[in-house]
Design an enzyme around this catalytic site. Sequence first.
Site, short mmCIF file in Angstrom:
data_model
loop_
_atom_site.label_atom_id
_atom_site.label_comp_id
_atom_site.label_asym_id
_atom_site.label_seq_id
_atom_site.Cartn_x
_atom_site.Cartn_y
_atom_site.Cartn_z
N ARG A 78 46.61 32.09 42.01
CA ARG A 78 46.73 32.04 40.56
C ARG A 78 46.79 30.60 40.06
O ARG A 78 46.24 30.29 38.99
CB ARG A 78 47.98 32.82 40.10
CG ARG A 78 48.05 32.99 38.59
CD ARG A 78 49.25 33.81 38.17
NE ARG A 78 50.49 33.08 38.33
CZ ARG A 78 51.64 33.42 37.71
NH1 ARG A 78 51.67 34.48 36.93
NH2 ARG A 78 52.73 32.72 37.90
N TYR A 117 41.81 36.62 27.86
CA TYR A 117 43.07 36.03 27.38
C TYR A 117 42.99 34.51 27.23
O TYR A 117 43.97 33.87 26.86
CB TYR A 117 44.24 36.40 28.30
CG TYR A 117 44.07 36.08 29.76
CD1 TYR A 117 44.33 34.81 30.26
CD2 TYR A 117 43.66 37.06 30.65
CE1 TYR A 117 44.19 34.52 31.60
CE2 TYR A 117 43.52 36.78 32.00
CZ TYR A 117 43.78 35.51 32.47
OH TYR A 117 43.63 35.23 33.80
N HIS A 204 48.55 42.07 28.85
CA HIS A 204 48.21 41.44 30.12
C HIS A 204 48.95 42.10 31.28
O HIS A 204 48.33 42.47 32.29
CB HIS A 204 48.51 39.94 30.10
CG HIS A 204 48.19 39.28 31.39
ND1 HIS A 204 49.07 39.24 32.45
CD2 HIS A 204 47.06 38.66 31.82
CE1 HIS A 204 48.51 38.62 33.47
NE2 HIS A 204 47.29 38.25 33.12
N ARG A 207 54.72 41.38 33.07
CA ARG A 207 55.19 40.00 33.26
C ARG A 207 54.96 39.17 32.00
O ARG A 207 55.74 38.27 31.69
CB ARG A 207 54.46 39.33 34.43
CG ARG A 207 54.59 40.02 35.76
CD ARG A 207 54.05 39.15 36.89
NE ARG A 207 52.75 38.57 36.61
CZ ARG A 207 51.59 39.17 36.87
NH1 ARG A 207 51.58 40.39 37.39
NH2 ARG A 207 50.44 38.56 36.61
N HIS A 231 47.09 45.21 33.23
CA HIS A 231 47.33 45.01 34.66
C HIS A 231 48.64 45.71 35.02
O HIS A 231 49.67 45.46 34.37
CB HIS A 231 47.48 43.53 35.00
CG HIS A 231 46.23 42.73 34.84
ND1 HIS A 231 46.20 41.53 34.16
CD2 HIS A 231 44.97 42.93 35.28
CE1 HIS A 231 44.99 41.03 34.19
NE2 HIS A 231 44.21 41.85 34.85
N GLU A 234 50.22 45.17 40.38
CA GLU A 234 49.31 44.57 41.35
C GLU A 234 50.07 44.00 42.54
O GLU A 234 49.58 44.02 43.67
CB GLU A 234 48.49 43.47 40.67
CG GLU A 234 47.43 42.85 41.56
CD GLU A 234 46.56 41.85 40.83
OE1 GLU A 234 45.61 41.35 41.45
OE2 GLU A 234 46.82 41.57 39.65
N HIS A 268 44.34 47.99 38.67
CA HIS A 268 44.90 47.78 40.02
C HIS A 268 45.82 48.94 40.41
O HIS A 268 45.50 49.68 41.32
CB HIS A 268 45.64 46.44 40.13
CG HIS A 268 44.78 45.26 39.87
ND1 HIS A 268 43.62 45.00 40.56
CD2 HIS A 268 44.91 44.25 38.96
CE1 HIS A 268 43.06 43.90 40.10
NE2 HIS A 268 43.82 43.42 39.14
N ASP A 319 36.60 42.40 38.76
CA ASP A 319 37.79 41.59 38.53
C ASP A 319 37.53 40.10 38.72
O ASP A 319 36.97 39.45 37.86
CB ASP A 319 38.92 42.08 39.42
CG ASP A 319 40.27 41.45 39.10
OD1 ASP A 319 40.37 40.82 38.03
OD2 ASP A 319 41.21 41.60 39.89
#
Length: 441
Positions: A78, A117, A204, A207, A231, A234, A268, A319
């Site tokens: 990430r 995003y 999103h 989180r 999401h 995941e 996911h 993805d």
Amino acid sequence: MSLTYWCEWAWLPDGVAGDVLVEIDGTRITRVEQGPPGSAERLPGLTIPGLANAHSHAFHRALRGATQRGEGDFWTWRERMYEVAGRLDPHSYERLATAVYAEMALAGVTCVGEFHYLHHDQGGRPYGDDPNAMGHALIRAARAAGLRIALLDTCYLSGGIGVPLSEVQLRFSDGDSERWAARAELLAAAYEGQPDVEIGAAIHSVRAVPPDQMPVVAEFSHRHAAPLHVHVSEQRAENTACVEMYAATPVQLLHERGALGPRSTAVHATHLTDVDVELLGQSGTYLCMCPTTERDLADGIGPARAAADRGARITLGSDSHAVIDLFEEARGMELNERLASRRRGHWSAADLLAAATCTGHASLGFPGAGQLVPGAWADLVSVRLDSVRTAGTSGLEAVVYAASAADVHSVVSGGRRVVAQGRHVLGDVAALLKKAIEELR
């Protein structure tokens, strides 16, 4: 303008048939019947409906092959992804996305769900006078490449559960859900009545969006009858943090806040409890599986078969674009189930191809696509049955278990011929990708 194609073989609702004539007028199919080719343009091999890539982050394509060195996990990957995001602006993103979407078209994709995003400039400042400059760039890119697009405008407000935004993440955020909705309304108004664009919404993740902000996003979806993607689970760390903070799993939290339902898609959904599976199934929520990314990032194998058995509808996405090949994603879902269960035969080839076609299109707000029937979008994808991969095979199994994206030789998308003899109308897509990615590096 009316055109007729003759398909050597075609996948119709009743199965595979030979000598199929498909007549199109404008963007729609007007007639499907068996007969001799006559003066129709011939499409050898097996012709299927256009594929729907239900989950894309276009800019992740710049990471292909660049994050495989050494050790690491999702979280280190990430950080590399954020580095690429920090370099993009509307012009560079449009160039990159155009090339990425053209690569998708070469692979038989005629509609993409872009989980978008990357909204703003450094520090969260809008680009000039247009707060949706990046969204417009993605839509122009899809149109140039010949794809329909569901732009899933994403609400992104925090850096983690109880964690402030980082410097890069400020570019993703509108500050709160009300300001997100105000910007998304402007985007939706700009494309109202344009049939090749669907402006949807996305949370999103648990989180990045606190629970009290989620209902505003869900309400946008309801008000516009638009897709809502998120999401979900995941990583196990996401579940642990969510349970510790809210005494609920991500799926349970989304259910409580009205974010599940027949227009919603959980992406996911890798680490689900039995209760999660029931909630997703009973609500009729779609599940978008991305097997290649989930393998690449060592996420795990999600319970797709169990969720489908409880009523969830399965779609597929590429993805992070470690590869762009929906045939690989389709068979990957079956092969993952085989690894997890040590049994074969969880999905038929028709089931897997439906996830990549009609179900995927419906999850993106295009229910009139993904089938070769009169009235449907004129999307025809023809796959070679004489390549080194497919020679000696036949039927849907040839496509799902033997073919790759390289075997797609012709693509008609919304009545427009965008791929002929394996070449995109934009020319050398590899060169376009190379130039766009090198500019970012």
